[in-house]
Design an enzyme around this catalytic site. Structure first.
Site, short mmCIF file in Angstrom:
data_model
loop_
_atom_site.label_atom_id
_atom_site.label_comp_id
_atom_site.label_asym_id
_atom_site.label_seq_id
_atom_site.Cartn_x
_atom_site.Cartn_y
_atom_site.Cartn_z
N LYS A 80 -8.42 3.88 -5.07
CA LYS A 80 -7.45 4.16 -4.02
C LYS A 80 -6.84 5.53 -4.30
O LYS A 80 -6.20 5.74 -5.32
CB LYS A 80 -6.38 3.08 -4.03
CG LYS A 80 -5.29 3.30 -3.00
CD LYS A 80 -4.35 2.11 -2.95
CE LYS A 80 -3.19 2.39 -2.03
NZ LYS A 80 -2.29 1.23 -1.93
N CYS A 136 5.39 -2.54 -2.95
CA CYS A 136 6.08 -1.47 -2.21
C CYS A 136 6.72 -1.94 -0.91
O CYS A 136 7.71 -1.36 -0.46
CB CYS A 136 5.15 -0.29 -1.95
SG CYS A 136 3.57 -0.75 -1.21
N LYS A 185 -10.76 3.45 -0.73
CA LYS A 185 -9.74 3.68 0.28
C LYS A 185 -9.13 5.07 0.11
O LYS A 185 -8.79 5.41 -1.01
CB LYS A 185 -8.66 2.61 0.11
CG LYS A 185 -7.49 2.75 1.03
CD LYS A 185 -6.41 1.78 0.64
CE LYS A 185 -5.17 2.11 1.44
NZ LYS A 185 -4.03 1.38 1.04
C1 PBG Z 1 0.33 -0.93 -0.33
C2 PBG Z 1 -0.70 -0.44 0.62
C3 PBG Z 1 -0.74 0.75 1.34
C4 PBG Z 1 -1.85 0.68 2.16
C5 PBG Z 1 -2.48 -0.54 1.91
N1 PBG Z 1 -1.75 -1.21 0.94
C6 PBG Z 1 0.20 1.89 1.36
C7 PBG Z 1 0.30 2.81 0.22
O1 PBG Z 1 -0.32 2.62 -0.83
O2 PBG Z 1 1.08 3.76 0.34
C8 PBG Z 1 -2.30 1.72 3.15
C9 PBG Z 1 -3.06 1.19 4.32
C10 PBG Z 1 -3.20 2.13 5.46
O3 PBG Z 1 -2.78 3.29 5.44
O4 PBG Z 1 -3.75 1.66 6.46
N2 PBG Z 1 0.21 -0.36 -1.61
ZN ZN Z 2 2.06 -0.58 -2.89
#
Ligand code: PBG
Ligand code: ZN
Length: 329
Positions: free
Chosen positions: A201, A123, A254
């Site tokens: 996640k 991303c 997470k």
């Molecule tokens: C990439 C990623 C994200 C985060 C960690 N790796 C963003 C998302 O998935 O939108 C979020 C970390 C944070 O909010 O501190 N995929």
């Molecule tokens: Zn991502």
């Protein structure tokens, strides 16, 4: 009345020494992982408006930051890349000269004892800001192609491992991402590189500030077709089980504070080390309240991170790592 007044529970709390002796949960600096945003360019440091105290650094400026963190007793960093050349596939995610790969190599050359973990996702590298390649799946609907994305995630992971990453951390929530990465690493002779999987996640509104920091907001739609729905906690066990079977070395939940129940559930069900990611929105909420004088930052951060440990996390990824390291001295 029960056993009162013979039983007085406060007897264990009158004496500070006894309270300290009975503190069953404590934090160590060795358990903290500090995220770091590394950007393209040179001599470039940019503050992140929604994350006071956090900045993006070009590789040359990021290296001394890692040294400073190491001096404070931190042992691990988690690297995120911020790049200029984005395309539909996220090609820069597997470039040997991209910021994450360059910084990884420089850290391992200068501070070989520092553990380098690299976020493995697309991303931050795709124009559309999704975690994989996107295709139309209906007249008015686009979606990320799971299996096509696996190939690209594996390339990114191998590139990060070749640069010297100790652990790669796949965060795209694609099915079989851990298995595909393990297979690719092994085929490249990188069997010593571990995988810390973002196993559980959730699609969370608490990633908002991160998407500023990583310059990676999705340009259309959201991530709900791949990140988990917070109303369906049982899926967490299935996600974690799949990662264990695919060869993950460390599991992760997470965000952290809104999912302490899930952390506790994973702790009960799996033997692998467990990490919890105290995410950007959790950081910014505390920062904002503290800046207004509404809460005591140090007290709230210590209580929050101790709660994450108490729930069952072995490792905590947090933007407060560096300040915590100072407080824990
Ligand atoms: C990439 C990623 C994200 C985060 C960690 N790796 C963003 C998302 O998935 O939108 C979020 C970390 C944070 O909010 O501190 N995929
Ligand atoms: Zn991502």
């Amino acid at each position: 009345m029960g056993a009162y007044p013979t039983t007085r529970l406060r007897r264990l709390r009158y004496n500070k020494t006894l309270r300290d002796m009975l503190a069953g949960v404590s934090l160590r600096r060795e358990e903290l992982i500090a995220p770091l945003f590394v950007r393209e360019g040179e001599n470039d440091q940019r503050s992140i408006a929604s994350m006071p105290g956090q900045d993006q650094y070009s590789v040359d400026l990021a290296l001394p930051i890692v040294g400073r963190r190491r001096d404070k007793g931190l042992r691990a960093v988690l690297l995120f890349g911020v790049v200029e050349q984005k395309d539909d596939f996220g090609t820069r995610a597997w470039s040997a000269d991209a910021p994450v790969q360059r910084l990884t190599a420089e850290i391992k050359a200068k501070y070989p004892d520092m553990l380098v973990i690299t976020d493995t996702c697309l991303c931050e590298y795709t124009k559309h800001g999704h975690c994989g390649t996107v295709h139309p799946v209906g007249p008015d609907e686009m979606d990320v192609d799971n299996d096509e994305t696996l190939v690209l995630l594996a390339k990114a992971a191998v590139s990060q491992a070749q640069a010297g990453a100790d652990l790669v951390a796949p965060s795209a929530m694609m099915d079989y991402q851990v298995g595909a990465i393990r297979q690719a690493l092994d085929q490249a002779g990188l069997h010593r590189t571990g995988i810390m999987s973002y196993s559980v996640k959730f699609a969370s509104s608490l990633y908002g500030p991160f998407r500023d920091a990583g310059e990676s907001p999705p340009q259309f739609g959201d991530r709900r077709s791949y990140q988990m729905d917070y109303r369906s906690p049982r899926q967490a066990l299935a996600e974690a089980r799949a990662d264990v079977e695919e060869g993950a070395d460390i599991l992760m939940v997470k965000p952290a504070l809104t999912y302490l129940d899930v952390i506790a559930e994973l702790r009960r069900n799996f033997d692998l080390p467990l990490a919890a990611y105290h995410v950007s929105g959790e950081y910014s909420q505390i920062k904002a309240a503290a800046a207004n004088g509404w809460v005591d930052e140090k007290a709230v951060v210590l209580e929050t991170t101790t709660a994450i440990k108490r729930a069952g996390a072995d490792l905590i990824i947090t933007y407060f790592a560096e300040t915590l390291a100072e407080w824990l001295e």
